[in-house]
Write a protein that holds these residues in place. Structure first.
Motif, PDB file in Angstrom:
ATOM      1  N   PRO A 168       0.821  -1.225   0.000  1.00 17.19           N
ATOM      2  CA  PRO A 168       0.000   0.000   0.000  1.00 17.19           C
ATOM      3  C   PRO A 168       0.851   1.270   0.000  1.00 17.19           C
ATOM      4  CG  PRO A 168      -0.846  -1.589   1.582  1.00 17.19           C
ATOM      5  CD  PRO A 168       0.485  -2.114   1.129  1.00 17.19           C
ATOM      6  N   LEU A 169       1.905   1.292   0.808  1.00 21.47           N
ATOM      7  CA  LEU A 169       2.791   2.453   0.868  1.00 21.47           C
ATOM      8  C   LEU A 169       3.518   2.657  -0.449  1.00 21.47           C
ATOM      9  CD1 LEU A 169       4.400   4.679   2.364  1.00 21.47           C
ATOM     10  CD2 LEU A 169       5.976   2.882   3.096  1.00 21.47           C
ATOM     11  N   LEU A 170       4.135   1.602  -0.973  1.00 20.49           N
ATOM     12  CA  LEU A 170       4.931   1.723  -2.185  1.00 20.49           C
ATOM     13  C   LEU A 170       4.073   2.017  -3.407  1.00 20.49           C
ATOM     14  CD1 LEU A 170       7.422  -1.240  -1.623  1.00 20.49           C
ATOM     15  CD2 LEU A 170       7.856   1.202  -1.322  1.00 20.49           C
ATOM     16  N   LEU A 176       1.271   4.092  -8.711  1.00 16.19           N
ATOM     17  CA  LEU A 176       0.953   3.004  -9.632  1.00 16.19           C
ATOM     18  C   LEU A 176      -0.396   2.395  -9.275  1.00 16.19           C
ATOM     19  CD1 LEU A 176       4.405   1.152  -9.660  1.00 16.19           C
ATOM     20  CD2 LEU A 176       3.479   2.589 -11.485  1.00 16.19           C
ATOM     21  N   ASN A 177      -1.198   2.083 -10.300  1.00 15.06           N
ATOM     22  CA  ASN A 177      -2.449   1.388 -10.021  1.00 15.06           C
ATOM     23  C   ASN A 177      -2.156  -0.093  -9.768  1.00 15.06           C
ATOM     24  OD1 ASN A 177      -2.307  -0.009 -12.542  1.00 15.06           O
ATOM     25  ND2 ASN A 177      -3.308   1.712 -13.579  1.00 15.06           N
ATOM     26  N   GLU A 178      -3.189  -0.864  -9.458  1.00 14.91           N
ATOM     27  CA  GLU A 178      -3.002  -2.267  -9.078  1.00 14.91           C
ATOM     28  C   GLU A 178      -2.316  -3.068 -10.182  1.00 14.91           C
ATOM     29  OE1 GLU A 178      -3.263  -5.200  -6.130  1.00 14.91           O
ATOM     30  OE2 GLU A 178      -3.894  -3.100  -6.000  1.00 14.91           O
ATOM     31  N   GLU A 179      -2.775  -2.888 -11.403  1.00 15.75           N
ATOM     32  CA  GLU A 179      -2.199  -3.637 -12.529  1.00 15.75           C
ATOM     33  C   GLU A 179      -0.737  -3.256 -12.757  1.00 15.75           C
ATOM     34  OE1 GLU A 179      -2.961  -4.378 -17.338  1.00 15.75           O
ATOM     35  OE2 GLU A 179      -4.438  -3.266 -16.134  1.00 15.75           O
ATOM     36  N   GLU A 180      -0.435  -1.975 -12.678  1.00 20.04           N
ATOM     37  CA  GLU A 180       0.944  -1.513 -12.879  1.00 20.04           C
ATOM     38  C   GLU A 180       1.863  -2.031 -11.773  1.00 20.04           C
ATOM     39  OE1 GLU A 180       0.072   2.777 -15.116  1.00 20.04           O
ATOM     40  OE2 GLU A 180       0.022   2.633 -12.921  1.00 20.04           O
ATOM     41  N   TYR A 181       1.358  -2.015 -10.541  1.00 13.49           N
ATOM     42  CA  TYR A 181       2.188  -2.484  -9.425  1.00 13.49           C
ATOM     43  C   TYR A 181       2.442  -3.980  -9.531  1.00 13.49           C
ATOM     44  CZ  TYR A 181       4.199  -2.717  -4.773  1.00 13.49           C
ATOM     45  OH  TYR A 181       5.066  -2.914  -3.722  1.00 13.49           O
ATOM     46  N   ASN A 182       1.430  -4.743  -9.943  1.00  7.03           N
ATOM     47  CA  ASN A 182       1.617  -6.184 -10.126  1.00  7.03           C
ATOM     48  C   ASN A 182       2.673  -6.464 -11.192  1.00  7.03           C
ATOM     49  OD1 ASN A 182      -0.242  -6.995  -8.199  1.00  7.03           O
ATOM     50  ND2 ASN A 182      -1.945  -7.079  -9.635  1.00  7.03           N
ATOM     51  N   HIS A 183       2.693  -5.632 -12.229  1.00  2.59           N
ATOM     52  CA  HIS A 183       3.704  -5.782 -13.284  1.00  2.59           C
ATOM     53  C   HIS A 183       5.103  -5.522 -12.712  1.00  2.59           C
ATOM     54  CE1 HIS A 183       5.378  -5.860 -17.289  1.00  2.59           C
ATOM     55  NE2 HIS A 183       5.934  -4.692 -17.099  1.00  2.59           N
ATOM     56  N   ILE A 184       5.207  -4.519 -11.848  1.00  2.00           N
ATOM     57  CA  ILE A 184       6.487  -4.217 -11.194  1.00  2.00           C
ATOM     58  C   ILE A 184       6.958  -5.412 -10.353  1.00  2.00           C
ATOM     59  CG2 ILE A 184       7.528  -2.853  -9.315  1.00  2.00           C
ATOM     60  CD1 ILE A 184       7.572  -1.274 -11.792  1.00  2.00           C
ATOM     61  N   LEU A 185       6.019  -6.034  -9.644  1.00  2.00           N
ATOM     62  CA  LEU A 185       6.374  -7.182  -8.805  1.00  2.00           C
ATOM     63  C   LEU A 185       6.951  -8.320  -9.648  1.00  2.00           C
ATOM     64  CD1 LEU A 185       3.310  -7.302  -6.370  1.00  2.00           C
ATOM     65  CD2 LEU A 185       5.627  -6.527  -5.841  1.00  2.00           C
ATOM     66  N   ILE A 186       6.330  -8.588 -10.790  1.00  2.00           N
ATOM     67  CA  ILE A 186       6.828  -9.638 -11.676  1.00  2.00           C
ATOM     68  C   ILE A 186       8.207  -9.269 -12.227  1.00  2.00           C
ATOM     69  CG2 ILE A 186       6.429 -10.905 -13.821  1.00  2.00           C
ATOM     70  CD1 ILE A 186       4.561 -11.671 -11.537  1.00  2.00           C
ATOM     71  N   GLU A 187       8.389  -8.009 -12.563  1.00  2.00           N
ATOM     72  CA  GLU A 187       9.686  -7.551 -13.080  1.00  2.00           C
ATOM     73  C   GLU A 187      10.796  -7.723 -12.061  1.00  2.00           C
ATOM     74  OE1 GLU A 187       9.073  -3.499 -14.312  1.00  2.00           O
ATOM     75  OE2 GLU A 187       8.854  -4.094 -16.425  1.00  2.00           O
ATOM     76  N   ARG A 188      10.436  -7.724 -10.772  1.00  2.00           N
ATOM     77  CA  ARG A 188      11.454  -7.820  -9.726  1.00  2.00           C
ATOM     78  C   ARG A 188      12.179  -9.160  -9.732  1.00  2.00           C
ATOM     79  NH1 ARG A 188      12.331  -4.034  -6.333  1.00  2.00           N
ATOM     80  NH2 ARG A 188      13.203  -5.381  -4.700  1.00  2.00           N
ATOM     81  N   LYS A 189      11.602 -10.173 -10.348  1.00  2.00           N
ATOM     82  CA  LYS A 189      12.306 -11.451 -10.448  1.00  2.00           C
ATOM     83  C   LYS A 189      13.678 -11.245 -11.078  1.00  2.00           C
ATOM     84  CE  LYS A 189       8.095 -14.196 -11.182  1.00  2.00           C
ATOM     85  NZ  LYS A 189       7.422 -15.115 -12.136  1.00  2.00           N
TER      86      LYS A 189
END
Length: 202
Positions: A168-170, A176-189
């Motif tokens: 929530p903080l980040l 970033l909206n939910e979809e954009e943030y989820n994309h960031i999480l996947i990119e973190r791999k």
């Protein structure tokens, strides 16, 4: 009959995860979980007498799915850099599908320390001995920098875990909206693996 009971229990787990994830332990209600599972509250209480017991069962089930995967990564015969990449991929992939798990762990450590202490004293944690020795060997072979092997493990987990705990903080901070943030999480791999490898290799 046993298969029916197993299917019902799995349905309860799936429903509980959804409700716990959206409302947290304190905000979740057993009636909501029963409604989500399509069963009556009496049947839910037949399987789990209280919300806390259901929460603990969900927590244990999820943790024990992740732990063997991490153990396998750390104790494989892959190279050190391959293990770092594999860890980032497997951990983040799992938590993306089980977003509640890191938050659950923090909640239990803070709100129910007795359960957390008892569980973690009995749980089969991934054993990092082989991985730690592998890091020491790479240092001796002068293929990576002089580092504290345990610091590397802490870095691996910290970099992978915090974006989920601090979502929530980040998400708000990065706008970033939910979809954009989820994309960031996947990119973190790839991002985490590349950053860690580049920080330690000669």
């Amino acid at each position: 009959m046993k298969k029916l009971e197993t299917n019902t229990e799995e349905l309860i787990f799936e429903s509980a995860i959804k409700i716990f994830h959206s409302k947290g332990l304190a905000g979740a209600r057993m009636q909501e979980i029963a409604d989500e599972a399509g069963i009556n509250k009496a049947m839910l209480h037949y399987y789990f007498r209280s919300k806390q017991l259901l929460f603990e069962a969900v927590f244990k089930k999820a943790f024990m799915q992740l732990a063997p995967q991490i153990h396998q990564v750390l104790n494989s015969e892959d190279s050190l850099f391959e293990k770092i990449r594999d860890f980032a991929d497997k951990y983040i992939s799992f938590v993306v599908e089980n977003r509640f798990l890191p938050t659950f762990i923090i909640q239990e450590l803070n709100n129910n320390p007795d359960f957390a202490i008892q569980f973690f004293s009995q749980a089969e944690f991934p054993k990092p001995t082989h991985f730690l020795n592998q890091i020491k060997t790479e240092i001796q072979n002068n293929t990576i920098k002089q580092i504290d092997p345990k610091q590397l493990i802490i870095d691996m987990f910290s970099l992978a875990i915090f974006p989920f705990i601090g979502a929530p903080l980040l998400q708000n901070f990065t706008n970033l909206n939910e979809e954009e943030y989820n994309h960031i999480l996947i990119e973190r791999k790839n991002h985490i693996a590349s950053m860690l490898i580049n920080s330690i290799k000669k």
